[in-house]
Design a protein around this motif. Structure first.
Motif, PDB file in Angstrom:
ATOM      1  N   GLN A1018      16.142 102.074  84.753  1.00  0.00           N
ATOM      2  CA  GLN A1018      14.895 101.449  84.335  1.00  0.00           C
ATOM      3  C   GLN A1018      14.716 101.519  82.822  1.00  0.00           C
ATOM      4  O   GLN A1018      15.249 102.382  82.163  1.00  0.00           O
ATOM      5  CB  GLN A1018      13.713 102.125  85.020  1.00  0.00           C
ATOM      6  CG  GLN A1018      13.646 103.613  84.771  1.00  0.00           C
ATOM      7  CD  GLN A1018      14.243 104.415  85.921  1.00  0.00           C
ATOM      8  OE1 GLN A1018      14.981 103.871  86.726  1.00  0.00           O
ATOM      9  NE2 GLN A1018      13.912 105.678  85.993  1.00  0.00           N
ATOM     10  N   LEU A1019      13.942 100.613  82.281  1.00  0.00           N
ATOM     11  CA  LEU A1019      13.588 100.608  80.870  1.00  0.00           C
ATOM     12  C   LEU A1019      12.082 100.714  80.728  1.00  0.00           C
ATOM     13  O   LEU A1019      11.336 100.261  81.592  1.00  0.00           O
ATOM     14  CB  LEU A1019      14.065  99.335  80.172  1.00  0.00           C
ATOM     15  CG  LEU A1019      15.547  99.274  79.804  1.00  0.00           C
ATOM     16  CD1 LEU A1019      16.367  98.762  80.976  1.00  0.00           C
ATOM     17  CD2 LEU A1019      15.768  98.394  78.579  1.00  0.00           C
ATOM     18  N   THR A1020      11.662 101.259  79.624  1.00  0.00           N
ATOM     19  CA  THR A1020      10.239 101.407  79.377  1.00  0.00           C
ATOM     20  C   THR A1020       9.781 100.437  78.295  1.00  0.00           C
ATOM     21  O   THR A1020      10.493 100.239  77.288  1.00  0.00           O
ATOM     22  CB  THR A1020       9.903 102.849  78.948  1.00  0.00           C
ATOM     23  OG1 THR A1020       8.557 102.900  78.473  1.00  0.00           O
ATOM     24  CG2 THR A1020      10.812 103.318  77.822  1.00  0.00           C
ATOM     25  N   PRO A1021       8.625  99.851  78.454  1.00  0.00           N
ATOM     26  CA  PRO A1021       8.085  98.976  77.392  1.00  0.00           C
ATOM     27  C   PRO A1021       7.632  99.759  76.171  1.00  0.00           C
ATOM     28  O   PRO A1021       7.231  99.161  75.169  1.00  0.00           O
ATOM     29  CB  PRO A1021       6.907  98.283  78.088  1.00  0.00           C
ATOM     30  CG  PRO A1021       6.516  99.199  79.188  1.00  0.00           C
ATOM     31  CD  PRO A1021       7.776  99.869  79.645  1.00  0.00           C
ATOM     32  N   GLN A1022       7.718 101.090  76.246  1.00  0.00           N
ATOM     33  CA  GLN A1022       7.391 101.900  75.074  1.00  0.00           C
ATOM     34  C   GLN A1022       8.503 101.859  74.025  1.00  0.00           C
ATOM     35  O   GLN A1022       8.323 102.362  72.920  1.00  0.00           O
ATOM     36  CB  GLN A1022       7.125 103.345  75.499  1.00  0.00           C
ATOM     37  CG  GLN A1022       5.958 103.509  76.451  1.00  0.00           C
ATOM     38  CD  GLN A1022       4.653 103.034  75.826  1.00  0.00           C
ATOM     39  OE1 GLN A1022       4.352 103.328  74.683  1.00  0.00           O
ATOM     40  NE2 GLN A1022       3.869 102.290  76.603  1.00  0.00           N
TER      41      GLN A1022
END
Length: 1496
Positions: A1018-1022
């Motif tokens: 997963q990737l974070t929009p942060q």
């Protein structure tokens, strides 16, 4: 300072001695002399000194004992014989232990001491130099009882003066008086003779000292307690030097073995002129229990050549093995001292001028052919050594060819190099006019009388006359000649590179042979950063590191004499096969390291010609059983400096390394060592197992050491508990795979070695092996400052984490907490030419033996470790950011750096020409990580630089690329998508950084910001970027991939959720927007900006993640639809393997929107929805698909992961409609639409977050759904849900306007990222403009200094001068032509200490006239500019040694100059600068070294 001898003073004062009176104490030379101190005034080994000692002793003997003269003489003779007796070994067979008889009359030292053993301990208040070996403050081992030192000799006294006779004595008294008087006269004569003898012998001794041996108390071989030792060849003897044996080894010797113990000492003799060359050959040397071996000292470095050869084969059964040490070693055990100090030399430096392959930018030229009849001709450019024209003229058969040759020669401009060689025959149709032309234009003396089938060769300069012509001719006899006609002449390019042009012609065994050679053999000069001329000598060996992707482009050379070289230049034998960069390119310091391999103290293992026995011969065809040095705990003193270790290490044996500190624990002040232990300036090369091994040892300093061509990890921390060690300014290169550990092995070794796996298990190379590294750092609490890892099979620097102590330390530290331990100092390190990664921070090692449960080998790589440093390694205390400061990473095939964990900061770093510049991986992501951060700031990323590399040396890929689209070496593959900064999961922050040189090609997507390929995670929009600067050479700022090679279908969960936040619009032009996959409609709205070239979309909004965790429904895919785009669902596979009992999904969602979730099979019985990166009051409305008869139990809670507890447990209630639910968004309610099958509820954050935490300050807010149903139907409610719940798309946050203004304060402040950050560099660019370029539409000509552009638009010359000390532009001047005004300006108008930058526009008149003036600005010679159309020049006025950056570049025809860039160092002393430039930084590396070693 050591004491020295004043010859005149000693002679005069000895002459004043009264008969039989000892020299006064004040005459003693050196601070250690006098009645209360051991003598330190002369070399006791000299026989003249011994004789003087015995003569003095005779006077003392007579007075003390009062024997008769005969008794006295006999006693003195016996003492003299005893003192002068030579040491002899007792009779015995091979390996008989030879003990040294204790027959010496000189003072001895028994047992270990914290004083230097070659200087008597000080008494009273005597002040002396700290000396040589401070040793330990308190020995750990108790020393053996010391013998009482012999009493000092009594002061010699003469008989009292003779009394006046009396006349009233009796006859008997008179007889007695006469006898007494006679005896006194005899005594006087004896003492006078003794004194005169002492005077003469002392005079001889003193005169001998004037030959160069100056007494220095800092020199171990000057110790007066030493006796000369010349044991010779005793290959059968096992020699033991023990208590009372203090030997100065004067000549070469051979032993079976040498043991030094119990206060024994062996010191290698030296002399002033360095001619005392001594070789000691033995199977091993064991130093123990007070024994000491000295070669030189830190304050008295060894000047001669000392060699220790370690002998033996691994299969020699007659040589007994020493426990713990084996064979072929130098071992230092408790109480032992090993002090080796060679001549201080520059260990390694950096190139300051690039050297191309072959040594010539033109590449050199070679041609040979049989029966190439006629005159073969080559025209060579005198400025570049390039062959401009090649032709054969058959002047044997064709008069027309002769005429064409004449025309060509007459058309050539003066100065051109012409070389001719006859093939077969050239005389029959050679016209007289042609002969005259050759005579006139080339100065030939032989062409006029050239005969049939004569061999003739010529090298000359057009219009240079006879003096410029070299030619040779040989007669033809029956298809043979008297030899080869050979003509060779040396020239110099305009850059100062020497080259030779050779032509040859001959008949040999019936064949006519002719050929040409243009090369720089034996003429290549290396320009270096440091002054090496005084210590790098002809005959020494050096290695030049690769500056390309392949480490195998490192090259060894032998140095040649060089009269014309400056103090920073050396000349090499032969020529380079590969190019080596010697400058800063595109802002990144890519200068090749150049290391000196030779030292005047050499320790090496004698090797067999091929592999044998059990020495891993199935993998290596050479002998791998070298020597080794092993240091044990409680040693007295160990310091090694400027020593060469060659053919050391034993690949087939554990623990046998070139230098091994074995379980020594603390070796600095903490361990009781007054002088901390160090190794300095070592050269360890052609090693068979590692370089320096630090095993359960702390506080060791390793500096200025070179490790070259080794098997297995080079600088190696072994068991995971080694801490506080400091690596300063070391260089490792050509680190090859080894066999000892799984992490040493490559693919073949990994799958072939199965001795320690469980029952035939086959290891996986990519996950268990393939980690061999130049620096293997097994604990983060160590310091790396100014090191270079210049080529390894896998990684340059690898930080690996041991969860428990391993190896011989197993069980000592059950829990190391290495993952939690803060990082030591990491500053100014460079990594390049590594295959896998430059810097790698990730992974652990397996700490259990192979078993059925886990068949992998002990100490193989393990993927369980996550670096998360905290104060005191306590996870309950605050995080401590690991700072990677000033990392230079280039030409690493896969990754410039791969770093997992947090908090981690990279700053002031430069990345260039890596497959991927930098990639972060998070501490583990939710739920394993509480939210660490990773940050990059003030850094530079270059995709494809001007370092184009050399095709060869195991570089596999060669193709077009870069801003100029020229051919270059490539990483991974011609199609590999090069990326500067790669986002994997996050959160990562990239700020104040610059990108340049990312130009995509038809074959590959080269991009500045990209994502991990085929990403399941997963990737974070942060993930966020701000204050980013993109150079004009960036064609693709970001790229989200496309189906095809490398990306495959580009449809894994991580691929689809790729996203980052453009905080200030410096990437996209739209402030506070997010950039994601163009086909991800969960993040889109109608106002988003499509970036088709990026495969991306720019959107405004707020974005977070929902962590969806399921139980009881394996192998499900999750389909998520946003109600505004129901026809474009996002389908996720989950991050766990298919078939796992639980699965997890983590979609990125736009906040304040509604979504429906559907399954590819029966709905899971349990779903947990966690709010990730939700700020307070962020919300989404979700509807989960279930069978209509399902019943639910839904509850909310907060998970405190530190305590693993759950708080605020709250059950959800029901409402009757979605409309009612929407009216109560703050309440814990849900609505189940049974006809459709959707369970609706709000996910709303009720608490705020802090920092980078995924969860709120109270913990992770969750909603847990437990469903009860008997249905097995697939739960996909899409068909029923829409259009019922469909909505019109809208933007929750308005899209900002496009910002077209330049970004202020964006990019890195630094323009140059150098391995010498304290040196200030000037960025300069010269953009000359030719007429051809103008015709193509280019109209820009300029000179740029530190990004300040100075344009010029008038044809002619543009000159800019810059103060070389401050970097300030002092003058800008233009001239339309080279007239008297410009000539005068070049003569007198350039200020002193100025850098001159010159550009041209159009096709300037009188370009030829400029060439001579450039010589006064550093050009090697006046260039030939007759046919040139433009130039770019960097020069410096005056001086016989111009800076290495002086450069002339010219353009002609289609070879246009374009924009030329150079980085010039400022403020150098060689410029005449007296102070550093204003922007100069202090030597932070030296400050950090003091801090690391406890000197602050």
């Amino acid at each position: 300072m050591g004491a020295t001898v004043n010859l005149q003073e000693i002679v005069e004062r000895i002459a004043r001695f009264p008969p039989c009176q000892a020299a006064p104490a004040s005459l003693s030379v050196g601070p250690g002399a006098g009645p209360n101190h051991g003598p330190t005034t002369a070399l006791q080994s000299r026989s003249k000194k011994k004789n003087l000692h015995h003569v003095k002793k005779r006077c003392v003997y007579k007075k003390r004992h009062g024997e008769s003269e005969e008794e006295e003489e006999a006693a003195v003779a016996a003492a003299k014989d005893s003192a002068e007796s030579e040491w002899t070994e007792p009779e015995g067979n091979r390996r008989h232990t030879a003990t040294v008889a204790d027959t010496y009359t000189m003072p001895t030292s028994d047992g270990p001491s914290h004083f230097p053993v070659f200087v008597a301990p000080p008494h009273g208040h005597h002040q002396r130099s700290p000396g040589y070996v401070p040793g330990r403050v308190a020995p750990v081992r108790s020393p053996p009882p010391a013998k009482a030192p012999p009493p000092p000799p009594l002061k010699p006294r003469c008989p009292p003066p003779e009394r006046q006779p009396t006349f009233n004595l009796s006859e008997e008294n008179q007889r007695r008086e006469r006898a007494r008087s006679l005896q006194q006269r005899k005594n006087t004569l004896i003492c006078f003779g003794v004194s005169m003898g002492a005077f003469l012998l002392t005079l001889i001794l003193v005169l001998s000292l004037t030959s160069g041996d100056v007494i220095d108390e800092n020199c171990p071989d000057h110790n007066p307690s030493l006796s000369s030792w010349n044991p010779g060849l005793q290959p059968e003897k096992a020699v033991v030097v023990r208590s009372g044996h203090l030997f100065r080894l004067e000549s070469s010797a051979t032993f079976f073995s040498l043991t030094i113990q119990s206060g024994g000492q062996v010191v290698f003799a030296d002399n002033a002129d360095g001619s005392k060359n001594i070789t000691l050959r033995t199977h091993h040397i064991l130093i123990e229990d007070g024994g000491a071996l000295h070669i030189g000292a830190p304050k008295c470095r060894y000047r001669s050549h000392a060699t220790i050869a370690l002998l033996g084969r691994s299969d020699d059964k007659e040589v007994p093995e020493v426990p713990g040490l084996g064979h072929k070693f130098i071992g230092v055990q408790g109480g032992g001292t090993l002090e080796l100090h060679g001549t201080e030399r520059v260990s390694w430096s950096l190139l300051t001028q690039s050297i191309p392959a072959t040594g010539l930018a033109s590449g050199g030229y070679s041609f040979q052919r049989n029966f190439s009849r006629g005159i073969n001709l080559r025209v060579v450019d005198q400025d570049t050594a390039a062959v401009l024209f090649s032709e054969r003229y058959d002047t044997h058969d064709s008069r027309n060819d002769s005429r064409q040759l004449t025309q060509l020669l007459r058309s050539l401009p003066p100065g051109r190099i012409v070389t001719l060689a006859v093939g077969d025959s050239a005389a029959k149709s050679l016209l007289d006019d042609t002969k005259r032309t050759i005579e006139e234009k080339l100065g030939s003396s032989f062409v006029h009388d050239l005969k049939y089938r004569q061999a003739w060769a010529l090298v000359s300069v057009v219009d240079g006359g006879n003096a410029s012509c070299t030619e040779d001719v040989r007669e033809h006899e029956n298809h043979d000649t008297g030899g080869r006609a050979l003509a060779t002449r040396n020239f110099t390019t305009v850059d100062g590179v020497g080259f030779s042009v050779t032509a040859y012609s001959e008949w040999k065994t019936g064949f006519a042979i002719s050929g040409f050679q243009v090369d720089a053999v034996d003429q290549v000069v290396l320009n270096l950063q440091d002054e090496v001329q005084q210590t790098w000598k002809p005959g020494d060996h050096v290695v030049v590191a690769s500056t390309d992707y392949s480490m195998h482009q490192a090259e060894e050379f032998t140095l040649l004499p060089c009269r014309r070289c400056t103090s920073r230049q050396v000349r090499i034998q032969g020529k380079p096969q590969y190019g080596h960069v010697g400058e800063i390119l595109d802002g990144v310091d890519m200068r090749a390291e150049v290391a000196l391999l030779s030292r005047n103290i050499l320790i090496y293992g004698e090797m067999e010609n091929s592999c044998y026995g059990n020495n891993m011969c199935q993998f290596y065809n050479h002998d791998t059983y070298g020597g080794h040095i092993k240091i044990y705990a409680n040693f007295s003193s160990v310091h090694l400096s400027h020593v060469e270790l060659k053919n050391m290490g034993q690949q087939g044996e554990k623990g046998r390394y070139p230098l091994n500190f074995y379980m020594c624990w603390d070796v600095d002040q903490r361990g009781g060592y007054r002088e901390p232990t160090y190794v300095d300036g070592l050269s360890i090369h052609h090693s068979f197992s590692r370089c320096v091994t630090i095993h359960a040892t702390n506080g060791l300093l390793v500096k200025n050491t070179v490790g070259y061509d080794t098997l297995g990890h080079c600088f190696f921390l072994k068991d995971g508990i080694e801490q506080r060690n400091t690596f300063f300014h070391n260089l490792g290169l050509l680190t090859r795979p080894g066999t000892q550990l799984p992490t040493d092995r490559n693919d073949t070794l990994c799958t072939s070695i199965k001795d320690n796996v469980y029952k035939g298990y086959t290891p996986s190379p990519s996950t268990e092996c393939k980690a061999v590294s130049t620096f293997w750092i097994a604990n983060p609490n160590n310091n790396l400052i100014s090191n270079a890892a210049a080529g390894s099979q896998d990684a340059g620097i690898w930080f690996v984490f041991h969860s428990a102590s391993t190896g011989d330390s197993h069980g000592l530290v059950p829990e190391t907490k290495a993952e939690l331990t803060p990082l030591g100092i990491f500053y100014n390190n460079r990594v390049h030419s590594n295959f896998k990664a430059g810097l790698f921070i990730d992974k652990g090692v397996k700490t259990t033996n192979a078993s059925a449960a886990d068949p992998r080998e002990y100490l193989c790589l393990d993927n369980s470790a996550r670096f998360r440093p905290h104060q005191n390694a306590d996870p309950g205390r605050p995080r401590v950011a690991a700072v990677i400061d000033t990392l230079i990473s280039f030409k690493n095939n896969d990754l410039g750096a791969w770093i997992r964990g947090g908090d981690i900061i990279i700053q002031n770093s430069g990345f260039a020409d890596n497959g991927v510049g930098l990639s972060f991986a998070s501490d583990g992501s939710y739920p394993k990580d509480e939210g660490s951060s990773q940050e990059v700031k003030q850094s530079l990323f270059v995709g494809e630089s001007q370092n184009r590399g050399t095709n060869g040396g195991q570089n596999k890929y060669w193709g077009p690329g870069g801003a100029d689209a020229k051919m270059r070496t490539l990483p991974r593959n011609r199609t590999f998508p090069i990326r500067g900064f790669q986002i994997y999961d996050g959160p990562v922050r990239l700020t104040q950084s610059t990108f340049r040189g990312f130009i995509p090609t038809p074959e590959r997507y080269t991009n500045a910001v990209g994502f991990n390929l085929k990403n399941t995670w997963q990737l974070t929009p942060q993930n966020n970027l701000s204050r980013i600067s993109f150079h004009s050479t960036v064609g693709l700022r970001a790229f989200f991939g496309r189906p095809g090679q490398w990306f495959e279908e580009n449809d894994l969960d991580g691929d689809k959720n790729s996203i980052f936040h453009d905080v200030d619009g410096s990437v996209t032009g739209y402030k506070d927007t997010y950039v994601g996959r163009a086909d991800n409609y969960l993040i889109r709205h109608p106002a988003c900006v499509l970036m088709s070239q990026w495969s991306g979309v720019i959107c405004s909004g707020r974005y977070s993640q929902v962590y969806v965790q399921t139980q009881g429904a394996p192998s499900l895919t999750l389909s998520i639809s946003r109600d505004e785009y129901p026809s474009a669902p996002l389908v996720l596979r989950g991050t766990n393997s298919q078939g796992a009992p639980s699965q997890q999904y983590q979609p990125v969602l736009m906040m304040s929107k509604s979504y429906t979730l559907h399954w590819s099979g029966p709905a899971p019985r349990e779903v947990v929805l966690s709010l990730i990166n939700f700020d307070k009051d962020d919300w989404v409305l979700v509807g989960l698909c279930y069978p209509s008869e399902t019943t639910f139990q839904i509850m909310a809670d907060i998970n405190d992961r530190q305590s693993n507890t759950f708080i605020d447990l709250t059950d959800y209630g029901t409402v009757s409609s979605l409309a009612e639910l929407e009216k109560k968004p703050m309440e814990r309610k849900y609505f189940f639409d049974q006809p459709v099958g959707l369970l609706w509820l709000y996910l709303r954050a009720r608490h705020g977050r802090e920092g980078h935490s995924y969860c709120s300050v109270k913990g992770c807010e969750r909603v847990k759904i437990m469903a009860t149903t008997s249905s097995k139907q697939t739960c996909n409610c899409t068909a029923k849900a829409y259009p019922k719940y469909a909505k019109s798309p809208s933007a929750a946050v308005p899209m900002p306007a496009l910002n077209t203004q330049p970004c202020k304060d964006c990019g890195a402040k630094q323009l140059v990222f150098s391995s010498e950050p304290w040196t200030v560099y000037l960025q300069t660019q010269i953009k000359s403009l030719s007429s051809n370029e103008q015709q193509r539409g280019d109209n820009t000509s300029s000179i740029t200094v530190n990004e300040v552009i100075m344009l010029f638009s008038q044809p002619g010359y543009f000159l800019v001068t810059v103060d070389a000390c401050s970097g300030k532009v002092t003058k800008k001047t233009s001239f339309s032509k080279m007239d008297a005004k410009m000539e005068q300006y070049l003569k007198t108008g350039i200020p002193k200490r100025s850098m001159l930058l010159m550009a041209t526009r159009g096709q300037p008149k009188d370009l030829v006239k400029v060439a001579p003036y450039l010589v006064s600005f550093g050009a090697a010679k006046a260039a030939s500019l007759q046919t040139k159309e433009g130039l770019a020049f960097w020069g410096f006025p005056g001086g016989s040694s111009p800076p290495s950056w002086v450069t002339l570049r010219t353009g002609q025809g289609d070879e246009v100059l374009g924009r030329q860039e150079r980085y010039l160092p400022l403020g150098l002393e060689s410029y005449g600068c007296t102070a550093p430039p204003p922007a100069a930084l202090p030597r932070r590396d030296l400050e950090l070294l003091k801090k690391a070693t406890g000197q602050q």
